[in-house]
Design a protein around this motif. Structure first.
Motif, PDB file in Angstrom:
ATOM      1  N   SER A  96      10.175  49.706   4.931  1.00 59.25           N
ATOM      2  CA  SER A  96      11.162  50.007   5.815  1.00 59.25           C
ATOM      3  C   SER A  96      10.713  49.465   7.323  1.00 59.25           C
ATOM      4  O   SER A  96       9.535  49.574   7.482  1.00 59.25           O
ATOM      5  CB  SER A  96      11.526  51.318   6.021  1.00 59.25           C
ATOM      6  OG  SER A  96      11.871  51.908   4.933  1.00 59.25           O
ATOM      7  N   ASN A  97      11.481  48.701   8.187  1.00 56.31           N
ATOM      8  CA  ASN A  97      11.081  48.470   9.407  1.00 56.31           C
ATOM      9  C   ASN A  97      10.035  47.062   9.322  1.00 56.31           C
ATOM     10  O   ASN A  97       9.693  46.595  10.155  1.00 56.31           O
ATOM     11  CB  ASN A  97      10.213  49.408  10.056  1.00 56.31           C
ATOM     12  CG  ASN A  97      10.837  49.297  11.524  1.00 56.31           C
ATOM     13  OD1 ASN A  97      11.738  48.891  11.983  1.00 56.31           O
ATOM     14  ND2 ASN A  97       9.640  49.457  12.445  1.00 56.31           N
ATOM     15  N   VAL A  98       9.907  46.429   7.792  1.00 54.76           N
ATOM     16  CA  VAL A  98       8.970  45.220   7.876  1.00 54.76           C
ATOM     17  C   VAL A  98       9.767  44.076   8.605  1.00 54.76           C
ATOM     18  O   VAL A  98       9.028  43.238   9.011  1.00 54.76           O
ATOM     19  CB  VAL A  98       8.759  45.023   6.749  1.00 54.76           C
ATOM     20  CG1 VAL A  98       9.929  44.502   5.526  1.00 54.76           C
ATOM     21  CG2 VAL A  98       7.442  44.132   6.420  1.00 54.76           C
ATOM     22  N   GLY A  99      11.030  44.274   8.680  1.00 54.43           N
ATOM     23  CA  GLY A  99      11.685  42.933   9.395  1.00 54.43           C
ATOM     24  C   GLY A  99      12.518  42.488   8.145  1.00 54.43           C
ATOM     25  O   GLY A  99      12.950  41.179   8.632  1.00 54.43           O
ATOM     26  N   LYS A 100      12.948  43.104   7.141  1.00 57.59           N
ATOM     27  CA  LYS A 100      13.732  42.390   6.067  1.00 57.59           C
ATOM     28  C   LYS A 100      15.188  41.996   6.516  1.00 57.59           C
ATOM     29  O   LYS A 100      15.636  40.945   5.785  1.00 57.59           O
ATOM     30  CB  LYS A 100      13.568  43.272   4.653  1.00 57.59           C
ATOM     31  CG  LYS A 100      14.089  42.803   3.524  1.00 57.59           C
ATOM     32  CD  LYS A 100      13.535  43.454   2.426  1.00 57.59           C
ATOM     33  CE  LYS A 100      13.859  45.127   2.273  1.00 57.59           C
ATOM     34  NZ  LYS A 100      15.164  45.469   2.298  1.00 57.59           N
ATOM     35  N   SER A 101      15.817  43.055   7.159  1.00 56.01           N
ATOM     36  CA  SER A 101      17.282  42.280   7.533  1.00 56.01           C
ATOM     37  C   SER A 101      17.135  41.444   8.436  1.00 56.01           C
ATOM     38  O   SER A 101      17.908  40.367   8.189  1.00 56.01           O
ATOM     39  CB  SER A 101      18.151  43.680   8.105  1.00 56.01           C
ATOM     40  OG  SER A 101      17.770  44.910   7.189  1.00 56.01           O
ATOM     41  N   SER A 102      16.336  41.337   9.299  1.00 60.50           N
ATOM     42  CA  SER A 102      16.306  40.385  10.209  1.00 60.50           C
ATOM     43  C   SER A 102      15.919  38.944   9.534  1.00 60.50           C
ATOM     44  O   SER A 102      16.501  37.870   9.940  1.00 60.50           O
ATOM     45  CB  SER A 102      15.199  40.561  11.500  1.00 60.50           C
ATOM     46  OG  SER A 102      15.367  41.847  11.841  1.00 60.50           O
ATOM     47  N   LEU A 103      14.891  39.006   8.729  1.00 62.08           N
ATOM     48  CA  LEU A 103      14.620  37.719   8.074  1.00 62.08           C
ATOM     49  C   LEU A 103      15.723  37.282   7.204  1.00 62.08           C
ATOM     50  O   LEU A 103      15.920  36.156   7.155  1.00 62.08           O
ATOM     51  CB  LEU A 103      13.610  38.205   6.880  1.00 62.08           C
ATOM     52  CG  LEU A 103      12.732  36.939   6.408  1.00 62.08           C
ATOM     53  CD1 LEU A 103      11.900  36.363   7.181  1.00 62.08           C
ATOM     54  CD2 LEU A 103      12.332  37.295   4.885  1.00 62.08           C
ATOM     55  N   ALA A 136       5.416  37.304  12.968  1.00 65.28           N
ATOM     56  CA  ALA A 136       4.142  36.661  13.343  1.00 65.28           C
ATOM     57  C   ALA A 136       4.161  36.491  15.021  1.00 65.28           C
ATOM     58  O   ALA A 136       3.023  36.171  15.462  1.00 65.28           O
ATOM     59  CB  ALA A 136       4.166  35.232  12.576  1.00 65.28           C
ATOM     60  N   ASP A 137       5.320  36.242  15.710  1.00 63.12           N
ATOM     61  CA  ASP A 137       5.306  36.152  16.919  1.00 63.12           C
ATOM     62  C   ASP A 137       4.695  37.282  17.835  1.00 63.12           C
ATOM     63  O   ASP A 137       4.438  37.162  18.750  1.00 63.12           O
ATOM     64  CB  ASP A 137       6.699  35.849  17.532  1.00 63.12           C
ATOM     65  CG  ASP A 137       7.610  37.201  17.168  1.00 63.12           C
ATOM     66  OD1 ASP A 137       7.937  38.164  18.111  1.00 63.12           O
ATOM     67  OD2 ASP A 137       7.913  37.207  15.824  1.00 63.12           O
ATOM     68  N   LYS A 138       4.453  38.306  16.888  1.00 62.55           N
ATOM     69  CA  LYS A 138       3.895  39.638  17.786  1.00 62.55           C
ATOM     70  C   LYS A 138       2.404  39.638  17.888  1.00 62.55           C
ATOM     71  O   LYS A 138       1.796  40.369  18.498  1.00 62.55           O
ATOM     72  CB  LYS A 138       4.359  41.080  17.078  1.00 62.55           C
ATOM     73  CG  LYS A 138       5.787  41.274  16.986  1.00 62.55           C
ATOM     74  CD  LYS A 138       6.007  42.571  17.261  1.00 62.55           C
ATOM     75  CE  LYS A 138       7.365  43.052  17.409  1.00 62.55           C
ATOM     76  NZ  LYS A 138       7.553  44.462  18.009  1.00 62.55           N
ATOM     77  N   SER A 194       8.553  34.309  11.629  1.00 56.38           N
ATOM     78  CA  SER A 194       8.978  35.022  12.480  1.00 56.38           C
ATOM     79  C   SER A 194      10.563  34.833  12.627  1.00 56.38           C
ATOM     80  O   SER A 194      11.120  33.703  13.137  1.00 56.38           O
ATOM     81  CB  SER A 194       8.395  34.711  13.931  1.00 56.38           C
ATOM     82  OG  SER A 194       9.143  34.935  14.973  1.00 56.38           O
ATOM     83  N   SER A 195      11.413  35.798  12.380  1.00 55.76           N
ATOM     84  CA  SER A 195      12.906  35.703  12.575  1.00 55.76           C
ATOM     85  C   SER A 195      13.255  35.558  13.907  1.00 55.76           C
ATOM     86  O   SER A 195      14.063  35.113  14.229  1.00 55.76           O
ATOM     87  CB  SER A 195      13.392  37.209  11.975  1.00 55.76           C
ATOM     88  OG  SER A 195      13.253  37.242  10.859  1.00 55.76           O
ATOM     89  N   GLU A 196      12.382  36.138  14.982  1.00 49.85           N
ATOM     90  CA  GLU A 196      12.625  36.210  16.329  1.00 49.85           C
ATOM     91  C   GLU A 196      12.592  34.585  16.602  1.00 49.85           C
ATOM     92  O   GLU A 196      13.179  34.118  17.521  1.00 49.85           O
ATOM     93  CB  GLU A 196      11.395  36.905  16.961  1.00 49.85           C
ATOM     94  CG  GLU A 196      11.872  37.014  18.505  1.00 49.85           C
ATOM     95  CD  GLU A 196      12.701  38.565  18.714  1.00 49.85           C
ATOM     96  OE1 GLU A 196      13.029  39.036  17.713  1.00 49.85           O
ATOM     97  OE2 GLU A 196      12.650  38.607  19.912  1.00 49.85           O
TER      98      GLU A 196
HETATM   99  P1  GDP Z   1      14.015  46.225   7.875  1.00 44.60           P
HETATM  100  O1  GDP Z   1      14.025  47.651   8.019  1.00 44.60           O
HETATM  101  O2  GDP Z   1      13.039  45.755   7.248  1.00 44.60           O
HETATM  102  O3  GDP Z   1      15.553  45.440   7.601  1.00 44.60           O
HETATM  103  O4  GDP Z   1      13.601  45.725   9.347  1.00 44.60           O
HETATM  104  P2  GDP Z   1      14.794  44.949  10.600  1.00 44.60           P
HETATM  105  O5  GDP Z   1      15.104  43.877  10.292  1.00 44.60           O
HETATM  106  O6  GDP Z   1      15.447  46.145  10.760  1.00 44.60           O
HETATM  107  O7  GDP Z   1      13.552  44.886  11.715  1.00 44.60           O
HETATM  108  C1  GDP Z   1      12.914  46.005  12.167  1.00 44.60           C
HETATM  109  C2  GDP Z   1      12.412  45.941  13.746  1.00 44.60           C
HETATM  110  O8  GDP Z   1      11.588  45.102  13.673  1.00 44.60           O
HETATM  111  C3  GDP Z   1      13.898  45.644  14.592  1.00 44.60           C
HETATM  112  O9  GDP Z   1      13.611  46.246  15.918  1.00 44.60           O
HETATM  113  C4  GDP Z   1      13.443  44.163  14.614  1.00 44.60           C
HETATM  114  O10 GDP Z   1      14.269  43.680  15.943  1.00 44.60           O
HETATM  115  C5  GDP Z   1      12.074  43.905  14.763  1.00 44.60           C
HETATM  116  N1  GDP Z   1      11.746  42.602  14.031  1.00 44.60           N
HETATM  117  C6  GDP Z   1      12.180  42.056  12.854  1.00 44.60           C
HETATM  118  N2  GDP Z   1      11.724  40.797  12.751  1.00 44.60           N
HETATM  119  C7  GDP Z   1      10.930  40.519  13.853  1.00 44.60           C
HETATM  120  C8  GDP Z   1      10.355  39.204  14.467  1.00 44.60           C
HETATM  121  O11 GDP Z   1      10.291  38.279  13.629  1.00 44.60           O
HETATM  122  N3  GDP Z   1       9.725  39.472  15.710  1.00 44.60           N
HETATM  123  C9  GDP Z   1       9.927  40.307  16.489  1.00 44.60           C
HETATM  124  N4  GDP Z   1       9.112  40.354  17.415  1.00 44.60           N
HETATM  125  N5  GDP Z   1      10.378  41.772  15.723  1.00 44.60           N
HETATM  126  C10 GDP Z   1      11.196  41.647  14.987  1.00 44.60           C
END
Ligand code: GDP
Length: 213
Positions: free
Chosen positions: A46-53, A160-162, A193-195
Motif C-alpha cells: 500500500s502506498n507504493v504508488g500503484k494507482s498513480s503508476l 524515482a523523483d524522490k 516516476s509517475s510524477e
Molecule cells: P497506492 O496505494 O500504491 O495506489 O499509491 P498511490 O498511487 O495512491 O500513491 C501514494 C502516494 O505517493 C500519493 O500521495 C502519491 O501522490 C504519491 N506518489 C505516487 N507516485 C509518485 C511519484 O512518482 N512521485 C512522487 N513524488 N510521489 C508519488
C-alpha cells in the motif's frame, strides 16, 4: 536501444493512447472475467504508488482510484486496453498495510494465491518497489508466491523523483541483485516516476511485450 525496442515502445505508446477502460472488480475468484485475453498484474505494498503508476501508464488520471483506506479493498481490479481488445491490466490489492486485521491479511493471501496459481492468461506480474525503501521483507513474500507459482515477474521502482540520481543508481543495482537471485524474476529493473513520467515508455513496452509473449 535497438530498432526492435524502439518499434515496441512506439507500438506500446500507441496502444496506451487508445481506449482503456475499467472492466470490473473481483473480490473473489468466481467474479473473474473470462480468461480470454492476456493479463498483466500489478502488485505492491500500500502506498507504493500503484494507482498513480496505472494512471500515468494509461494516461488517464482517474482510472485507478487511490485508496485512502489502505487495506480495505481486497479486490482484483481489471482494466481493458485496446480496441480491438489486446490485454488486461490487473490491479492487485496492496499489501503490508500497518494496522490491517489478521483476517484482511489472510483474505489477501488467499485471493492473490488462488489468482496466481490458477490464471492461465496471466503473462507477467510487475512488483512495485518504492525507490526510497528498496526491497523489504513484505515484498519478498509476494516474490516468493510468484516464484512458487512460476509466474514470471519484473521489479519496478516507483517514485524515482524522490531520491537523488546517485541513490537511485544504488537502489537499482541492489534491486537487480535481488532479482537475479529469484527464479521467476526478470533481471532488469525499470525505474519509474509517475510524477515526472520517467520510465513510462519502457514500462508500456514491457507490458506489451509480456502480453505478446
Ligand atoms: P497506492 O496505494 O500504491 O495506489 O499509491 P498511490 O498511487 O495512491 O500513491 C501514494 C502516494 O505517493 C500519493 O500521495 C502519491 O501522490 C504519491 N506518489 C505516487 N507516485 C509518485 C511519484 O512518482 N512521485 C512522487 N513524488 N510521489 C508519488
Amino acid at each position: 536501444m535497438s530498432a526492435d525496442d524502439r518499434d515496441l515502445e512506439e507500438a506500446a505508446r500507441k496502444l496506451f493512447s487508445g481506449p482503456v477502460s475499467f472492466l470490473k472488480s473481483a473480490p473473489e475468484l468466481k467474479f473473474l472475467p473470462p480468461a480470454t485475453v492476456p493479463e498483466i498484474a500489478f502488485a505492491g505494498r500500500s502506498n507504493v504508488g500503484k494507482s498513480s503508476l496505472l494512471n500515468r501508464l494509461t494516461n488517464r488520471s482517474g482510472l485507478a482510484r487511490t485508496s485512502n483506506r489502505p487495506g480495505r479493498t481486497q479486490e482484483l481490479n481489471f482494466f481493458e486496453v485496446g480496441e480491438p481488445l489486446r490485454l488486461r491490466l490487473v490491479d492487485m490489492p496492496g499489501y503490508g498495510f500497518a494496522r490491517a486485521p489478521k483476517d484482511v491479511a489472510r483474505k489477501w493471501r488467499w485471493l492473490v494465491n488462488d489468482y496466481l496459481r490458477g490464471r492461465q492468461v496471466l503473462k507477467r506480474a510487475l512488483v512495485l518497489i518504492d525507490s526510497r525503501h528498496g526491497v523489504k521483507e513484505i515484498d519478498r513474500e509476494i516474490m516468493k508466491m510468484l516464484d512458487d507459482t512460476a509466474v514470471s515477474y519484473r521489479l519496478v521502482l516507483t517514485k524515482a523523483d524522490k531520491i537523488k540520481a546517485s541513490a537511485l543508481e544504488a537502489v537499482q543495482a541492489e534491486t537487480e541483485a535481488e532479482a537475479r537471485k529469484r527464479p521467476a524474476a526478470h533481471p532488469e529493473v525499470i525505474a519509474t516516476s509517475s510524477e515526472k513520467g520517467l520510465g513510462m515508455d519502457r514500462l508500456r513496452a514491457a507490458v506489451l511485450e509480456a502480453a505478446e509473449s
